[in-house]
Design a protein around this motif. Structure first.
Motif, PDB file in Angstrom:
ATOM      1  N   GLY A 258      -6.696   0.286   0.152  1.00 32.98           N
ATOM      2  CA  GLY A 258      -6.580  -0.779  -0.835  1.00 32.98           C
ATOM      3  C   GLY A 258      -5.095  -1.004  -1.066  1.00 32.98           C
ATOM      4  O   GLY A 258      -4.256  -0.279  -0.544  1.00 32.98           O
ATOM      5  N   GLY A 259      -4.754  -2.000  -1.871  1.00 39.69           N
ATOM      6  CA  GLY A 259      -3.346  -2.224  -2.142  1.00 39.69           C
ATOM      7  C   GLY A 259      -3.125  -3.318  -3.159  1.00 39.69           C
ATOM      8  O   GLY A 259      -4.052  -4.039  -3.543  1.00 39.69           O
ATOM      9  N   ALA A 260      -1.883  -3.424  -3.592  1.00 43.51           N
ATOM     10  CA  ALA A 260      -1.503  -4.465  -4.548  1.00 43.51           C
ATOM     11  C   ALA A 260      -1.243  -5.759  -3.787  1.00 43.51           C
ATOM     12  O   ALA A 260      -0.524  -5.778  -2.792  1.00 43.51           O
ATOM     13  N   LEU A 261      -1.830  -6.836  -4.257  1.00 45.77           N
ATOM     14  CA  LEU A 261      -1.695  -8.132  -3.618  1.00 45.77           C
ATOM     15  C   LEU A 261      -0.279  -8.667  -3.805  1.00 45.77           C
ATOM     16  O   LEU A 261       0.205  -8.775  -4.914  1.00 45.77           O
ATOM     17  N   VAL A 262       0.406  -8.974  -2.701  1.00 49.25           N
ATOM     18  CA  VAL A 262       1.744  -9.556  -2.754  1.00 49.25           C
ATOM     19  C   VAL A 262       1.664 -11.038  -2.404  1.00 49.25           C
ATOM     20  O   VAL A 262       2.205 -11.873  -3.112  1.00 49.25           O
ATOM     21  N   TYR A 263       0.994 -11.380  -1.293  1.00 49.25           N
ATOM     22  CA  TYR A 263       0.860 -12.764  -0.847  1.00 49.25           C
ATOM     23  C   TYR A 263      -0.570 -13.020  -0.412  1.00 49.25           C
ATOM     24  O   TYR A 263      -1.226 -12.138   0.129  1.00 49.25           O
TER      25      TYR A 263
ATOM     26  N   THR B 280       0.847  -1.191   0.000  1.00 47.13           N
ATOM     27  CA  THR B 280       0.000   0.000   0.000  1.00 47.13           C
ATOM     28  C   THR B 280       0.884   1.243   0.000  1.00 47.13           C
ATOM     29  O   THR B 280       2.105   1.125   0.145  1.00 47.13           O
ATOM     30  N   PRO B 281       0.290   2.408  -0.126  1.00 41.19           N
ATOM     31  CA  PRO B 281       1.094   3.627   0.001  1.00 41.19           C
ATOM     32  C   PRO B 281       1.797   3.734   1.365  1.00 41.19           C
ATOM     33  O   PRO B 281       2.800   4.415   1.498  1.00 41.19           O
ATOM     34  N   SER B 282       1.280   3.010   2.364  1.00 38.59           N
ATOM     35  CA  SER B 282       1.882   3.005   3.702  1.00 38.59           C
ATOM     36  C   SER B 282       2.957   1.932   3.850  1.00 38.59           C
ATOM     37  O   SER B 282       3.502   1.751   4.920  1.00 38.59           O
TER      38      SER B 282
END
Length: 129
Positions: free
Chosen positions: A120-125, A104-106
């Protein structure tokens, strides 16, 4: 390499080493000393999945795994690699019993913290028990 490819490569290497250590019931494993690995290990230690870790050299981090309780495995779902999950998509996926580590941006965070902070965020795992 693009940023996506570097994160994907780091995620694949880390999850491969970590999962093999769990399957083999190794008490201690060694992972590469990268920003990505340090960020993920910080999260895993905070949540109790890893007992401790220490930087042993400029290239390696020694990780002491927590084998008590129910072990989990990490994987990068190929169908969702690089997928961005909005707050609402994430909330419905977590309510369905799924658990994620997101970028995420954080920074890297667990899905439960993303929901609390409405991120929201990009899925890594995706983590599976």
């Amino acid at each position: 390499l693009s940023l996506r490819q570097m994160v994907s490569n780091s995620a694949a290497i880390f999850s491969s080493i970590y999962n093999q250590g769990l399957r083999s019931r190794f008490r201690e494993i060694s992972v590469p000393n990268t920003f990505f690995c340090r960020s993920i290990l910080f999260l895993l230690k905070r949540e109790g999945f890893v007992l401790s870790y220490k930087i042993t050299s400029s290239r390696n981090i020694s990780v002491i795994q927590n084998h008590s309780g129910s072990p989990f495995s990490m994987f990068i779902p190929f169908s969702t690699r690089y997928k961005f999950l909005s707050y609402h998509q994430l909330k419905s996926a977590v309510n369905a019993g799924r658990f994620f580590i997101l970028l995420t941006p954080s920074g890297y965070i667990f899905s439960n913290f993303a929901i609390i902070n409405k991120l929201g965020g990009a899925l890594v795992y995706e983590l599976k028990k």
